[in-house]
Design an enzyme around this catalytic site. Structure first.
Site, PDB file in Angstrom:
ATOM      1  N   TYR A  53       0.833  -1.209   0.000  1.00  0.00           N
ATOM      2  CA  TYR A  53       0.000   0.000   0.000  1.00  0.00           C
ATOM      3  C   TYR A  53       0.868   1.260   0.000  1.00  0.00           C
ATOM      4  CZ  TYR A  53      -4.311  -2.671   0.912  1.00  0.00           C
ATOM      5  OH  TYR A  53      -5.383  -3.530   0.824  1.00  0.00           O
ATOM      6  N   GLY A 210     -17.516   1.052  -2.985  1.00  0.00           N
ATOM      7  CA  GLY A 210     -17.109   0.974  -4.387  1.00  0.00           C
ATOM      8  C   GLY A 210     -15.925   1.877  -4.695  1.00  0.00           C
ATOM      9  N   GLY A 211     -15.074   2.102  -3.698  1.00  0.00           N
ATOM     10  CA  GLY A 211     -13.914   2.971  -3.897  1.00  0.00           C
ATOM     11  C   GLY A 211     -14.304   4.431  -4.101  1.00  0.00           C
ATOM     12  N   GLY A 212     -15.533   4.791  -3.730  1.00  0.00           N
ATOM     13  CA  GLY A 212     -16.023   6.169  -3.893  1.00  0.00           C
ATOM     14  C   GLY A 212     -16.985   6.292  -5.087  1.00  0.00           C
ATOM     15  N   LEU A 214     -19.735   4.976  -5.548  1.00  0.00           N
ATOM     16  CA  LEU A 214     -21.113   5.124  -5.088  1.00  0.00           C
ATOM     17  C   LEU A 214     -21.548   6.599  -5.116  1.00  0.00           C
ATOM     18  CD1 LEU A 214     -23.499   3.550  -3.835  1.00  0.00           C
ATOM     19  CD2 LEU A 214     -22.458   3.900  -1.604  1.00  0.00           C
ATOM     20  N   PHE A 215     -20.612   7.493  -4.845  1.00  0.00           N
ATOM     21  CA  PHE A 215     -20.940   8.925  -4.767  1.00  0.00           C
ATOM     22  C   PHE A 215     -20.664   9.658  -6.065  1.00  0.00           C
ATOM     23  CE2 PHE A 215     -19.349   7.242  -0.803  1.00  0.00           C
ATOM     24  CZ  PHE A 215     -20.440   7.456   0.023  1.00  0.00           C
ATOM     25  N   GLY A 262     -10.337   8.798   4.773  1.00  0.00           N
ATOM     26  CA  GLY A 262      -9.385   9.479   5.643  1.00  0.00           C
ATOM     27  C   GLY A 262     -10.091  10.428   6.604  1.00  0.00           C
TER      28      GLY A 262
HETATM   29  P1  NAP Z   1     -14.228   2.588  -0.029  1.00  0.00           P
HETATM   30  O1  NAP Z   1     -14.840   3.030   1.255  1.00  0.00           O
HETATM   31  O2  NAP Z   1     -15.059   1.822  -0.968  1.00  0.00           O
HETATM   32  O3  NAP Z   1     -13.670   3.851  -0.808  1.00  0.00           O
HETATM   33  C1  NAP Z   1     -12.989   4.870  -0.151  1.00  0.00           C
HETATM   34  C2  NAP Z   1     -12.995   6.091  -1.046  1.00  0.00           C
HETATM   35  O4  NAP Z   1     -14.335   6.602  -1.082  1.00  0.00           O
HETATM   36  C3  NAP Z   1     -12.103   7.195  -0.504  1.00  0.00           C
HETATM   37  O5  NAP Z   1     -11.428   7.826  -1.584  1.00  0.00           O
HETATM   38  C4  NAP Z   1     -13.086   8.125   0.150  1.00  0.00           C
HETATM   39  O6  NAP Z   1     -12.645   9.478   0.168  1.00  0.00           O
HETATM   40  C5  NAP Z   1     -14.295   7.984  -0.770  1.00  0.00           C
HETATM   41  N1  NAP Z   1     -15.497   8.392  -0.047  1.00  0.00           N
HETATM   42  C6  NAP Z   1     -15.959   7.927   1.129  1.00  0.00           C
HETATM   43  N2  NAP Z   1     -17.087   8.578   1.495  1.00  0.00           N
HETATM   44  C7  NAP Z   1     -17.327   9.475   0.511  1.00  0.00           C
HETATM   45  C8  NAP Z   1     -18.348  10.444   0.309  1.00  0.00           C
HETATM   46  N3  NAP Z   1     -19.349  10.616   1.197  1.00  0.00           N
HETATM   47  N4  NAP Z   1     -18.289  11.200  -0.829  1.00  0.00           N
HETATM   48  C9  NAP Z   1     -17.297  11.021  -1.726  1.00  0.00           C
HETATM   49  N5  NAP Z   1     -16.281  10.114  -1.573  1.00  0.00           N
HETATM   50  C10 NAP Z   1     -16.315   9.353  -0.464  1.00  0.00           C
HETATM   51  O7  NAP Z   1     -12.950   1.754   0.388  1.00  0.00           O
HETATM   52  P2  NAP Z   1     -11.503   1.478  -0.313  1.00  0.00           P
HETATM   53  O8  NAP Z   1     -10.559   2.549   0.119  1.00  0.00           O
HETATM   54  O9  NAP Z   1     -11.636   1.220  -1.767  1.00  0.00           O
HETATM   55  O10 NAP Z   1     -11.147   0.119   0.417  1.00  0.00           O
HETATM   56  C11 NAP Z   1     -11.165   0.067   1.850  1.00  0.00           C
HETATM   57  C12 NAP Z   1     -10.007  -0.722   2.371  1.00  0.00           C
HETATM   58  O11 NAP Z   1     -10.092  -2.059   1.892  1.00  0.00           O
HETATM   59  C13 NAP Z   1      -8.609  -0.259   1.905  1.00  0.00           C
HETATM   60  O12 NAP Z   1      -8.089   0.810   2.697  1.00  0.00           O
HETATM   61  C14 NAP Z   1      -7.801  -1.518   2.111  1.00  0.00           C
HETATM   62  O13 NAP Z   1      -7.432  -1.628   3.469  1.00  0.00           O
HETATM   63  C15 NAP Z   1      -8.806  -2.601   1.749  1.00  0.00           C
HETATM   64  N6  NAP Z   1      -8.658  -3.109   0.379  1.00  0.00           N
HETATM   65  C16 NAP Z   1      -8.285  -4.417   0.198  1.00  0.00           C
HETATM   66  C17 NAP Z   1      -8.175  -4.950  -1.072  1.00  0.00           C
HETATM   67  C18 NAP Z   1      -7.775  -6.382  -1.224  1.00  0.00           C
HETATM   68  O14 NAP Z   1      -7.487  -6.816  -2.346  1.00  0.00           O
HETATM   69  N7  NAP Z   1      -7.732  -7.139  -0.155  1.00  0.00           N
HETATM   70  C19 NAP Z   1      -8.440  -4.153  -2.216  1.00  0.00           C
HETATM   71  C20 NAP Z   1      -8.834  -2.830  -1.993  1.00  0.00           C
HETATM   72  C21 NAP Z   1      -8.947  -2.319  -0.714  1.00  0.00           C
HETATM   73  P3  NAP Z   1     -12.527  10.279   1.583  1.00  0.00           P
HETATM   74  O15 NAP Z   1     -11.227   9.859   2.184  1.00  0.00           O
HETATM   75  O16 NAP Z   1     -12.563  11.709   1.154  1.00  0.00           O
HETATM   76  O17 NAP Z   1     -13.707   9.895   2.415  1.00  0.00           O
END
Ligand code: NAP
Length: 296
Positions: A53, A210-212, A214-215, A262
């Protein structure tokens, strides 16, 4: 942290914080410490990392915070992953590939211990299924690192049912970390979540929003899902993010969603879902919006 040589069953916090994006948050060390403290205050005590990461920097950023505030370590569970070798001129890797050999897993675990400034990792996951995995040999590596007190528990991520069963037969696996969100439904059908239920293994769920997308997603699926979920969220008096977490938590495999935000407010929206129980009609309305058609 479990005692070095007696790995009890690990309890992750209901919501886990993911650190994949920590390098993008641009927090100095005191701000990183404060972020961790606020997560802990919200009941988020498990932190999900991977060796790769942040271009191999994320664990170190977190470890610097633990060095500044070492008392935090005993209040949390540290999860990390290894097994993916990224292309890199510095590391003499020409082809991105997976590596579950004893030498590589050991080297990565030992590096993660240094990066995270800890003596023991609570849970280490094999990040992706390695087609060349020798399950019996990998189980021996797990057992050796556990005996040495370096890793308390083991699991996998993104493993299919057969891949999980193969390794689980040789060494008990604590979790399968899988993708699931209103925009990514495949785990509902590919047997992985059924297997978790069958074995009493609680999955961890990545990219719950959905990595953001969704929004912000402008594709037809994201637009349908956002419209349907916005209406349900308004009726329930909760945010879109909280509804997405509640939709995941509704699954009987008792998943642990991993946040990616974050923002502390983003963590709060995840924790709020623990008090929300959506009914089957709302759950299926979201499924229907995602698929673009009703169930048969
Ligand atoms: P996620 O919650 O689906 O996406 C996070 C993203 O969404 C961030 O950029 C966040 O920005 C944004 N977001 C959240 N709330 C929002 C809102 N209200 N409006 C607009 N944007 C918003 O999670 P993810 O980061 O993709 O994954 C979560 C964790 O899963 C990772 O940190 C990692 O630990 C793990 N992961 C594992 C794998 C694997 O292969 N095992 C793969 C991917 C991820 P803000 O910071 O501004 O909220």
């Amino acid at each position: 942290m479990p005692d070095r040589n007696t790995p009890t069953r690990l309890e992750l916090s209901p919501i886990v914080a993911g650190l994949w994006r920590i390098a993008d948050w641009h927090l100095d060390v005191p701000a990183r410490v404060r972020w961790i403290e606020q997560a802990l205050e919200l009941g988020i005590a498990s932190f999900d990392h991977a060796d790769i990461y942040g271009d191999h920097r994320a664990e170190t950023l977190f470890g610097e915070a633990l060095k500044a505030a070492p008392a935090l370590r005993s209040r949390m569970q540290l999860v990390t992953k290894c097994g993916i070798r990224l292309r890199s001129a510095q590391r003499a890797v020409q082809v991105k590939h997976y590596d579950t050999t004893a030498a590589y897993v050991r080297a990565q675990v030992e590096q993660s211990l240094l990066n995270l400034r800890t003596e023991q990792l609570d849970l280490v996951l094999i990040h992706r299924p390695d087609y060349l995995m020798d399950a019996a040999a990998l189980a021996q590596t797990f057992a050796a690192l556990t005996r040495e007190g370096k890793v308390a528990h083991w699991g996998v991520s993104n493993h299919g049912t057969g891949q999980f069963a193969l390794l689980h037969r040789h060494h008990p696996l604590l979790t399968n970390q899988l993708e699931l969100s209103p925009l990514a439904l495949h785990a509902l059908d590919d047997g992985t979540l059924d297997q978790c239920q069958q074995l009493g293994v609680r999955p961890m769920i990545w990219s719950p929003l959905g990595g953001g997308r969704l929004f912000t997603g402008g594709d037809a699926q994201a637009l349908r899902v956002r419209e349907a979920m916005t209406a349900i969220a308004a009726r329930c008096g909760i945010s879109l993010a909280t509804l997405a977490y509640a939709w995941i938590l509704r699954h009987p495999s008792r998943p642990h969603p991993i946040t990616g935000t974050g923002r502390i407010e983003g963590l709060r929206e995840a924790v709020a879902a623990l008090d929300v129980q959506i009914d089957a009609q709302d759950w299926y309305a979201i499924w229907t919006a995602s698929k673009g058609h009703a169930v048969p």
